[in-house]
Design a protein around this motif. Structure first.
Motif, PDB file in Angstrom:
ATOM      1  N   MET A 223       0.860  -1.185   0.000  1.00 11.19           N
ATOM      2  CA  MET A 223       0.000   0.000   0.000  1.00 11.19           C
ATOM      3  C   MET A 223       0.896   1.235   0.000  1.00 11.19           C
ATOM      4  N   GLY A 224       0.669   2.182   0.872  1.00  9.08           N
ATOM      5  CA  GLY A 224       1.527   3.353   0.903  1.00  9.08           C
ATOM      6  C   GLY A 224       1.321   4.268  -0.291  1.00  9.08           C
ATOM      7  N   ARG A 225       2.392   4.951  -0.663  1.00  6.98           N
ATOM      8  CA  ARG A 225       2.337   5.974  -1.711  1.00  6.98           C
ATOM      9  C   ARG A 225       1.909   5.406  -3.062  1.00  6.98           C
ATOM     10  N   THR A 226       2.302   4.158  -3.321  1.00  9.27           N
ATOM     11  CA  THR A 226       1.970   3.514  -4.596  1.00  9.27           C
ATOM     12  C   THR A 226       1.294   2.177  -4.301  1.00  9.27           C
ATOM     13  N   PRO A 227      -0.011   2.140  -4.137  1.00  8.21           N
ATOM     14  CA  PRO A 227      -0.681   0.869  -3.818  1.00  8.21           C
ATOM     15  C   PRO A 227      -0.693  -0.068  -5.020  1.00  8.21           C
ATOM     16  N   ILE A 228      -0.273  -1.295  -4.806  1.00  5.99           N
ATOM     17  CA  ILE A 228      -0.185  -2.281  -5.879  1.00  5.99           C
ATOM     18  C   ILE A 228      -0.615  -3.640  -5.340  1.00  5.99           C
ATOM     19  N   ILE A 229      -1.349  -4.379  -6.129  1.00  2.82           N
ATOM     20  CA  ILE A 229      -1.693  -5.762  -5.799  1.00  2.82           C
ATOM     21  C   ILE A 229      -0.558  -6.654  -6.274  1.00  2.82           C
ATOM     22  N   ASN A 470     -11.616   1.797   6.566  1.00  5.55           N
ATOM     23  CA  ASN A 470     -10.237   1.874   7.041  1.00  5.55           C
ATOM     24  C   ASN A 470      -9.734   3.310   6.964  1.00  5.55           C
ATOM     25  N   ILE A 471      -8.998   3.734   7.995  1.00  2.82           N
ATOM     26  CA  ILE A 471      -8.539   5.117   8.076  1.00  2.82           C
ATOM     27  C   ILE A 471      -7.035   5.163   8.323  1.00  2.82           C
ATOM     28  N   ASN A 476       1.540   6.553   4.322  1.00  4.56           N
ATOM     29  CA  ASN A 476       2.163   5.276   4.656  1.00  4.56           C
ATOM     30  C   ASN A 476       1.144   4.162   4.822  1.00  4.56           C
ATOM     31  N   ALA A 477      -0.120   4.510   5.007  1.00  6.54           N
ATOM     32  CA  ALA A 477      -1.240   3.562   4.945  1.00  6.54           C
ATOM     33  C   ALA A 477      -1.211   2.494   6.031  1.00  6.54           C
ATOM     34  N   CYS A 478      -0.784   2.867   7.242  1.00 12.17           N
ATOM     35  CA  CYS A 478      -0.809   1.895   8.342  1.00 12.17           C
ATOM     36  C   CYS A 478      -2.231   1.445   8.664  1.00 12.17           C
TER      37      CYS A 478
END
Length: 581
Positions: A223-229, A470-471, A476-478
């Motif tokens: 996740m984070g700055r560039t979310p990718i699966i 989700n928040i 950084n998407a913790c």
């Protein structure tokens, strides 16, 4: 093997979880002594803060807005009751009476004095715990399914493999200074409850046509700055090569991952730059040189580790009993709790109970010392002395008799841990945000509390059905906002706190990244924004359709149109912009 926690021949102790041996005790004791001297030198100004920074991070100590924060490792989310009591002790003696459960199945304490931090680590060591590799550019705590070993849909118990990864990766000299932090998740069930698709490496247990056990390997999620699966780079990896293949992946990353720009240093950026196919090719080439080396697993080694996870002494019980059925029929509150907080168990007559740490009015994931002591006692009495942490920031008692569920419900209800909201709107995943974290752009906790208070109606929540909110307080998407059905991200806007909203994210077998609906909102507007999103869902859903299904069917356009159709109140009070349902 490469790591310091090597595999060792020793008598097997009858237990449900891994226990330290003499070598584990020794290296943790030595690390505590080393760290104690480092703290002494820092306090004496023999070390500058710049010199001390990487040393404290190696032991899980962060500097936050108001104090130091200590993050403690909980391997694959498993705890014994003495360990839970130790957390209660730390909360009382060294913190402000509570701890915070994290999305990596760990626990952290937010009000730690530097002078006392070596004492905390020393006390943790007495119950076989530490804070090693909970920070820094290393392999972090491996996470797994909170229902591992008991899930009705389980293919293979993943915990022995998670433990082998832990032993292999702890103090691994080659991977102590990676380009960036590195996270591994493993799932052993048909349903992925470990979010494997958004980890640097995700391992999902599968069986091939011959019935042999192996792993589907995903790489480059995050996740984070560039979310990718994550991308699948191997459909079937024989279990014997789990560690050798991980080593090959990490070697390719260690060699080619960027170190000049931390925002582009994660493995997901490397995989994207090379392409999944090319990355897989390089991994396979590296693997050929080591696949039959000393890290190759054997049946004997697997059995040795697996015996640490021997099932407890279950009784032979009927699937249900008359008393339980009567209590379920006569008590609506109990029935609601069963529906949301109790999960099926592979052993007849037992169930897994999720303790909700999401009571309205309490920051999501926060748990008090009194509650921790209570949970430890409850585990001893009703669940073989074991507790698990979920990456949704709740707790699990994995082995409760069905005949004792009503008694357990009454007990946890009295302690504020029985809110029947697991999987519902107020089961919010939330990072500490700007109230504590120095990296955050905005506060998370007040937003979570405002939304929870706005929708504190269980009948409404149960009608809305499963929905993940989700928040995160920063990119950084913790708080895993990217994979929330509704995701909220705190952003800085000209020095003030605003919130960007996305919808359509999901974790599990059908992982997806949410899409941003438009310009950001003020904190005061957020409850109304959520209400308007739910209005569209209620008006547009088909029978039995969940929120995520409606979003995927319609796209974000109708939601965006309705949210921005009229001005959103900035001084929201209950009753304004009321939900149509």
């Amino acid at each position: 093997m490469a790591g310091s926690l090597r595999y060792r021949l020793q008598p097997i102790r009858k237990t449900k979880m891994y226990r330290y041996d003499q070598y584990d005790h020794l290296i943790v004791k030595e690390r505590v002594a080393q760290y104690r001297d480092q703290v002494r030198r820092r306090l004496a100004d023999e070390l500058t803060e710049e010199e001390f920074l990487p040393l404290r991070l190696q032991n899980g100590l962060y500097m936050q807005r108001h104090a130091y924060m200590l993050r403690i490792a909980v391997p694959y989310g498993m705890l014994s009751s003495p360990q839970v009591r130790m957390f209660a002790h730390i909360a009382r003696k060294y913190d402000r009476g509570y701890g915070h459960l994290t999305t990596r199945q760990n626990i952290q304490f937010n009000w730690i004095n530097l002078e006392q931090s070596p004492d905390i680590l020393a006390e943790l060591a007495t119950v076989e715990m530490h804070a090693i590799q909970t920070s820094g550019n290393c392999i972090r705590n491996t996470t797994s399914d909170e229902l591992a070993g008991v899930a009705a849909d389980e293919i293979i118990d993943p915990r022995p493999y998670a433990e082998m990864i832990r032993e292999w990766s702890t103090f691994h000299p080659e991977f102590a200074f990676l380009p960036r932090k590195f996270k591994i998740a493993i799932s052993g069930a048909e349903q992925d409850r470990a979010a494997t698709a958004v980890h640097d490496i995700g391992l999902h247990v599968v069986k091939n046509a011959e019935g042999e056990v192996g792993f589907r390997v995903l790489v480059g999620g995050g996740m984070g700055r560039t979310p990718i699966i994550g991308s699948v780079i191997r459909e079937f990896l024989p279990w014997q090569h789990a560690l050798t293949y991980l080593e090959a992946i990490l070697r390719v990353y260690n060699q080619h991952g960027r170190r000049d720009n931390k925002y582009k240093a994660r493995i997901k950026i490397l995989v994207k730059a090379l392409s999944a196919e090319e990355f897989a090719r390089q991994v396979e080439a590296e693997w050929l040189d080591i696949k039959d080396g000393p890290a190759t697993l054997t049946a004997e080694e697997l059995q040795r580790i697996a015996q640490y996870f021997t099932p407890p002494p279950y009784e032979t019980l009927p699937a249900t009993d008359a008393g339980f059925e009567g209590q379920k029929t006569d008590n609506k509150g109990f029935a609601n709790w069963l529906k949301r907080n109790v999960k099926a168990h592979k052993v007849s007559g037992y169930a897994a109970v999720i303790l909700s740490v999401k009571k309205t009015g309490v920051p999501p994931g926060d748990i008090t010392a009194a509650q921790l002591d209570f949970v430890a006692d409850l585990a001893d009495q009703y669940s073989f002395g074991e507790v698990r942490v979920t990456h949704e920031q709740n707790l699990v008692l994995a082995d409760v008799k069905i005949s004792e569920l009503f008694t357990v419900w009454q007990a946890v209800k009295a302690q504020g841990l029985a809110t029947p909201n697991i999987g519902l709107l107020t089961d919010i995943i939330c990072c500490p945000g700007g109230d504590f974290c120095s990296l955050a752009n905005a506060k998370s906790i007040p937003i979570a509390q405002a939304i929870a208070e706005k929708f504190d109606n269980l009948d409404f929540q149960h009608d809305i059905g499963d929905i993940e909110l989700n928040i995160s307080g920063c990119i950084n998407a913790c708080g895993h906002h990217h994979v929330g059905n509704i995701g909220i991200l705190g952003v800085d806007k000209d020095g003030s706190e605003w919130y960007q909203v996305s919808i359509g994210g999901a974790q599990g077998n059908n992982t997806s990244i949410g899409k941003i609906i438009g310009p950001s909102f003020s904190a005061q507007q957020m409850p109304v924004v959520i209400e308007r999103l739910l209005n569209v869902y209620v008006q547009q859903r088909t029978e039995e359709e969940l929120f995520i299904d409606t979003v995927q069917r319609l796209g974000i356009a109708p939601f965006k149109e309705f949210v921005y159709a009229s001005p959103i109140p900035t001084g929201y009070t209950h009753g304004e912009d009321a939900c149509v349902y």
